[in-house]
Write a protein that holds these residues in place. Structure first.
Motif, PDB file in Angstrom:
ATOM      1  N   LEU A  24      22.075  65.117  15.329  1.00  0.00           N
ATOM      2  CA  LEU A  24      22.141  63.769  14.764  1.00  0.00           C
ATOM      3  C   LEU A  24      21.023  62.897  15.329  1.00  0.00           C
ATOM      4  CD1 LEU A  24      24.019  62.143  12.928  1.00  0.00           C
ATOM      5  CD2 LEU A  24      25.327  61.512  14.967  1.00  0.00           C
ATOM      6  N   ASP A  25      20.166  62.396  14.437  1.00  0.00           N
ATOM      7  CA  ASP A  25      19.043  61.556  14.873  1.00  0.00           C
ATOM      8  C   ASP A  25      19.251  60.133  14.344  1.00  0.00           C
ATOM      9  OD1 ASP A  25      16.699  60.353  15.521  1.00  0.00           O
ATOM     10  OD2 ASP A  25      15.417  61.624  14.262  1.00  0.00           O
ATOM     11  N   LEU A  26      19.612  59.239  15.259  1.00  0.00           N
ATOM     12  CA  LEU A  26      19.848  57.844  14.859  1.00  0.00           C
ATOM     13  C   LEU A  26      18.762  56.938  15.438  1.00  0.00           C
ATOM     14  CD1 LEU A  26      23.741  57.657  15.385  1.00  0.00           C
ATOM     15  CD2 LEU A  26      22.476  58.317  13.332  1.00  0.00           C
ATOM     16  N   ASN A  94      21.404  63.093   1.769  1.00  0.00           N
ATOM     17  CA  ASN A  94      20.715  63.256   0.478  1.00  0.00           C
ATOM     18  C   ASN A  94      21.645  63.703  -0.640  1.00  0.00           C
ATOM     19  OD1 ASN A  94      18.412  62.579   1.876  1.00  0.00           O
ATOM     20  ND2 ASN A  94      17.891  64.702   2.318  1.00  0.00           N
ATOM     21  N   LYS A  95      22.895  63.283  -0.533  1.00  0.00           N
ATOM     22  CA  LYS A  95      23.863  63.594  -1.595  1.00  0.00           C
ATOM     23  C   LYS A  95      24.374  62.305  -2.257  1.00  0.00           C
ATOM     24  CE  LYS A  95      25.403  67.947   0.463  1.00  0.00           C
ATOM     25  NZ  LYS A  95      24.616  68.792  -0.428  1.00  0.00           N
ATOM     26  N   GLY A  96      23.718  61.197  -1.929  1.00  0.00           N
ATOM     27  CA  GLY A  96      24.112  59.930  -2.554  1.00  0.00           C
ATOM     28  C   GLY A  96      25.248  59.206  -1.841  1.00  0.00           C
ATOM     29  N   ILE A  97      25.673  59.732  -0.696  1.00  0.00           N
ATOM     30  CA  ILE A  97      26.833  59.146  -0.012  1.00  0.00           C
ATOM     31  C   ILE A  97      26.537  57.712   0.438  1.00  0.00           C
ATOM     32  CG2 ILE A  97      28.266  59.284   2.094  1.00  0.00           C
ATOM     33  CD1 ILE A  97      28.233  62.348   1.750  1.00  0.00           C
ATOM     34  N   MET A  98      25.394  57.485   1.092  1.00  0.00           N
ATOM     35  CA  MET A  98      25.130  56.133   1.601  1.00  0.00           C
ATOM     36  C   MET A  98      24.800  55.159   0.476  1.00  0.00           C
ATOM     37  SD  MET A  98      25.616  54.641   4.320  1.00  0.00           S
ATOM     38  CE  MET A  98      25.615  55.923   5.560  1.00  0.00           C
ATOM     39  N   LYS A 125       9.221  53.684   8.453  1.00  0.00           N
ATOM     40  CA  LYS A 125       9.126  55.151   8.347  1.00  0.00           C
ATOM     41  C   LYS A 125      10.449  55.771   7.911  1.00  0.00           C
ATOM     42  CE  LYS A 125       5.495  55.711  11.757  1.00  0.00           C
ATOM     43  NZ  LYS A 125       5.290  55.824  13.192  1.00  0.00           N
ATOM     44  N   ASN A 126      11.497  54.974   7.826  1.00  0.00           N
ATOM     45  CA  ASN A 126      12.823  55.496   7.483  1.00  0.00           C
ATOM     46  C   ASN A 126      12.967  55.534   5.953  1.00  0.00           C
ATOM     47  OD1 ASN A 126      15.473  56.280   7.446  1.00  0.00           O
ATOM     48  ND2 ASN A 126      16.213  54.684   8.831  1.00  0.00           N
ATOM     49  N   ILE A 127      12.270  56.514   5.364  1.00  0.00           N
ATOM     50  CA  ILE A 127      12.168  56.595   3.894  1.00  0.00           C
ATOM     51  C   ILE A 127      13.543  56.711   3.241  1.00  0.00           C
ATOM     52  CG2 ILE A 127      11.123  57.865   1.954  1.00  0.00           C
ATOM     53  CD1 ILE A 127       9.066  56.635   3.826  1.00  0.00           C
ATOM     54  N   ALA A 128      14.432  57.511   3.842  1.00  0.00           N
ATOM     55  CA  ALA A 128      15.759  57.706   3.231  1.00  0.00           C
ATOM     56  C   ALA A 128      16.503  56.372   3.163  1.00  0.00           C
ATOM     57  CB  ALA A 128      16.559  58.733   4.025  1.00  0.00           C
ATOM     58  N   LYS A 131      15.090  54.111   0.576  1.00  0.00           N
ATOM     59  CA  LYS A 131      15.556  54.535  -0.759  1.00  0.00           C
ATOM     60  C   LYS A 131      16.968  54.041  -1.037  1.00  0.00           C
ATOM     61  CE  LYS A 131      13.172  58.169  -2.905  1.00  0.00           C
ATOM     62  NZ  LYS A 131      13.375  59.394  -3.678  1.00  0.00           N
ATOM     63  N   VAL A 132      17.829  54.088  -0.015  1.00  0.00           N
ATOM     64  CA  VAL A 132      19.211  53.614  -0.191  1.00  0.00           C
ATOM     65  C   VAL A 132      19.203  52.135  -0.576  1.00  0.00           C
ATOM     66  CG1 VAL A 132      21.353  53.092   1.057  1.00  0.00           C
ATOM     67  CG2 VAL A 132      20.271  55.334   1.328  1.00  0.00           C
ATOM     68  N   ALA A 133      18.382  51.341   0.145  1.00  0.00           N
ATOM     69  CA  ALA A 133      18.293  49.901  -0.159  1.00  0.00           C
ATOM     70  C   ALA A 133      17.723  49.693  -1.565  1.00  0.00           C
ATOM     71  CB  ALA A 133      17.422  49.206   0.879  1.00  0.00           C
TER      72      ALA A 133
HETATM   73  C1  LIG Z   1      19.244  56.917   6.036  1.00  0.00           C
HETATM   74  C2  LIG Z   1      20.621  57.466   5.734  1.00  0.00           C
HETATM   75  C3  LIG Z   1      21.621  56.338   5.883  1.00  0.00           C
HETATM   76  C4  LIG Z   1      20.681  58.005   4.307  1.00  0.00           C
HETATM   77  O1  LIG Z   1      21.982  58.458   4.026  1.00  0.00           O
HETATM   78  P1  LIG Z   1      22.257  59.459   2.815  1.00  0.00           P
HETATM   79  O2  LIG Z   1      23.730  59.602   2.661  1.00  0.00           O
HETATM   80  O3  LIG Z   1      21.464  60.681   2.987  1.00  0.00           O
HETATM   81  O4  LIG Z   1      21.644  58.602   1.617  1.00  0.00           O
HETATM   82  P2  LIG Z   1      21.568  58.949   0.059  1.00  0.00           P
HETATM   83  O5  LIG Z   1      21.806  60.391  -0.165  1.00  0.00           O
HETATM   84  O6  LIG Z   1      22.440  57.985  -0.670  1.00  0.00           O
HETATM   85  O7  LIG Z   1      20.055  58.549  -0.316  1.00  0.00           O
HETATM   86  C5  LIG Z   1      18.971  59.072   0.411  1.00  0.00           C
HETATM   87  C6  LIG Z   1      17.764  59.135  -0.495  1.00  0.00           C
HETATM   88  O8  LIG Z   1      16.581  59.323   0.280  1.00  0.00           O
HETATM   89  C7  LIG Z   1      15.865  60.449  -0.218  1.00  0.00           C
HETATM   90  N1  LIG Z   1      15.087  60.996   0.898  1.00  0.00           N
HETATM   91  C8  LIG Z   1      15.554  61.461   2.071  1.00  0.00           C
HETATM   92  N2  LIG Z   1      14.514  61.827   2.850  1.00  0.00           N
HETATM   93  C9  LIG Z   1      13.382  61.564   2.144  1.00  0.00           C
HETATM   94  C10 LIG Z   1      11.998  61.710   2.412  1.00  0.00           C
HETATM   95  N3  LIG Z   1      11.568  62.200   3.569  1.00  0.00           N
HETATM   96  N4  LIG Z   1      11.117  61.333   1.451  1.00  0.00           N
HETATM   97  C11 LIG Z   1      11.539  60.833   0.271  1.00  0.00           C
HETATM   98  N5  LIG Z   1      12.855  60.656  -0.033  1.00  0.00           N
HETATM   99  C12 LIG Z   1      13.759  61.032   0.900  1.00  0.00           C
HETATM  100  C13 LIG Z   1      16.940  61.343  -0.781  1.00  0.00           C
HETATM  101  O9  LIG Z   1      16.416  62.284  -1.663  1.00  0.00           O
HETATM  102  C14 LIG Z   1      17.817  60.296  -1.462  1.00  0.00           C
HETATM  103  O10 LIG Z   1      17.234  59.809  -2.646  1.00  0.00           O
HETATM  104  P3  LIG Z   1      17.649  60.338  -4.116  1.00  0.00           P
HETATM  105  O11 LIG Z   1      19.126  60.085  -4.265  1.00  0.00           O
HETATM  106  O12 LIG Z   1      16.823  59.502  -5.030  1.00  0.00           O
HETATM  107  O13 LIG Z   1      17.339  61.783  -4.148  1.00  0.00           O
HETATM  108  C15 LIG Z   1      20.983  58.624   6.705  1.00  0.00           C
HETATM  109  O14 LIG Z   1      19.955  59.574   6.693  1.00  0.00           O
HETATM  110  C16 LIG Z   1      21.232  58.160   8.122  1.00  0.00           C
HETATM  111  O15 LIG Z   1      22.324  57.739   8.452  1.00  0.00           O
HETATM  112  N6  LIG Z   1      20.194  58.234   8.964  1.00  0.00           N
HETATM  113  C17 LIG Z   1      20.325  57.881  10.368  1.00  0.00           C
HETATM  114  C18 LIG Z   1      20.746  56.441  10.595  1.00  0.00           C
HETATM  115  C19 LIG Z   1      19.845  55.450   9.888  1.00  0.00           C
HETATM  116  O16 LIG Z   1      18.634  55.602   9.860  1.00  0.00           O
HETATM  117  N7  LIG Z   1      20.478  54.398   9.326  1.00  0.00           N
HETATM  118  C20 LIG Z   1      19.779  53.342   8.625  1.00  0.00           C
HETATM  119  C21 LIG Z   1      19.259  52.346   9.585  1.00  0.00           C
HETATM  120  S1  LIG Z   1      18.401  51.044   8.719  1.00  0.00           S
END
Ligand SMILES: CC(C)(COP(=O)(O)OP(=O)(O)OC[C@H]1O[C@@H](n2cnc3c(N)ncnc32)[C@H](O)[C@@H]1OP(=O)(O)O)[C@@H](O)C(=O)NCCC(=O)NCCS
Length: 170
Positions: A24-26, A94-98, A125-128, A131-133
């Motif tokens: 787990l990387d937070l 990456n399953k749409g949960i967040m 740098k927190n691309i995921a 994307k959620v936002a």
């Molecule tokens: C960031 C985080 C909340 C995302 O949660 P998640 O349940 O995976 O989010 P989702 O699946 O709803 O959406 C993630 C999206 O990012 C995309 N993604 C992930 N890594 C990516 C990358 N390196 N480049 C491009 N897109 C990426 C996924 O494909 C997905 O998009 P899509 O639905 O269009 O395919 C999760 O990784 C996490 O908890 N990280 C650690 C804690 C953190 O960083 N919290 C946020 C602090 S601001």
């Protein structure tokens, strides 16, 4: 199926298991539960400390009836709150949960708690997380005053209601 509900002391055991995962990387989180929990004698003490914070609300994220993460409204004041979230199940990212959890908590923020604005700070740098936002139509409004590497995203009550009305029409 993803849902949210208020975090409870009974979540401590499951939360402790999730936080104990070395994969787990937070690192991008300002409010990092992996670090915070270490300041307490037990996960129960950590969870009960969260439940005592007067200006915050903590929610468990459940997916298929299991705890997979935590999402929170912090520093609730003057009609605004900071959104913080973490998916604590690396095999379920990456399953749409967040994206769904943010949608649910934003609905809660603008209906149940009557907030006018929800904001969050995300490392560039927190691309995921960006994307959620973005998938929830949060707007990039500027940088954090604390770090140039971190951007601020916001959603207003008006913007959220407009987005939902548009979704209903389409
Ligand atoms: C960031 C985080 C909340 C995302 O949660 P998640 O349940 O995976 O989010 P989702 O699946 O709803 O959406 C993630 C999206 O990012 C995309 N993604 C992930 N890594 C990516 C990358 N390196 N480049 C491009 N897109 C990426 C996924 O494909 C997905 O998009 P899509 O639905 O269009 O395919 C999760 O990784 C996490 O908890 N990280 C650690 C804690 C953190 O960083 N919290 C946020 C602090 S601001």
């Amino acid at each position: 199926m993803t849902s949210i509900r208020e975090l409870a002391i009974d979540d401590a055991a499951a939360l402790g298991k999730l936080l104990d995962n070395n994969e787990l990387d937070l690192g991008y989180m300002t409010h990092n539960p992996k670090n915070d929990v270490m300041r307490f004698a037990s996960v129960e003490d950590y969870v009960s400390s969260l439940l005592e914070v007067e200006d915050a609300r903590f929610f468990a994220i459940e997916h298929c009836d299991s705890l997979v993460g935590v999402i929170s409204l912090l520093s609730i004041a003057n009609g605004a709150a900071e959104l913080s979230y973490c998916n604590l199940s690396p095999t379920l990212t990456n399953k749409g949960i967040m994206t769904q959890a943010v949608r649910l908590i934003t609905d809660y923020a603008f209906s149940t708690t009557q907030l006018d604005m929800v904001y969050c700070y995300i490392n560039n740098k927190n691309i995921a997380s960006i994307k959620v936002a973005a998938k929830n139509k949060f707007a990039l409004v500027g940088r954090s005053i604390k770090s140039n590497d971190v951007s601020r995203y916001e959603m207003t009550r008006t913007g959220w209601n407009r987005k939902k009305a548009k979704e209903l029409r389409s």
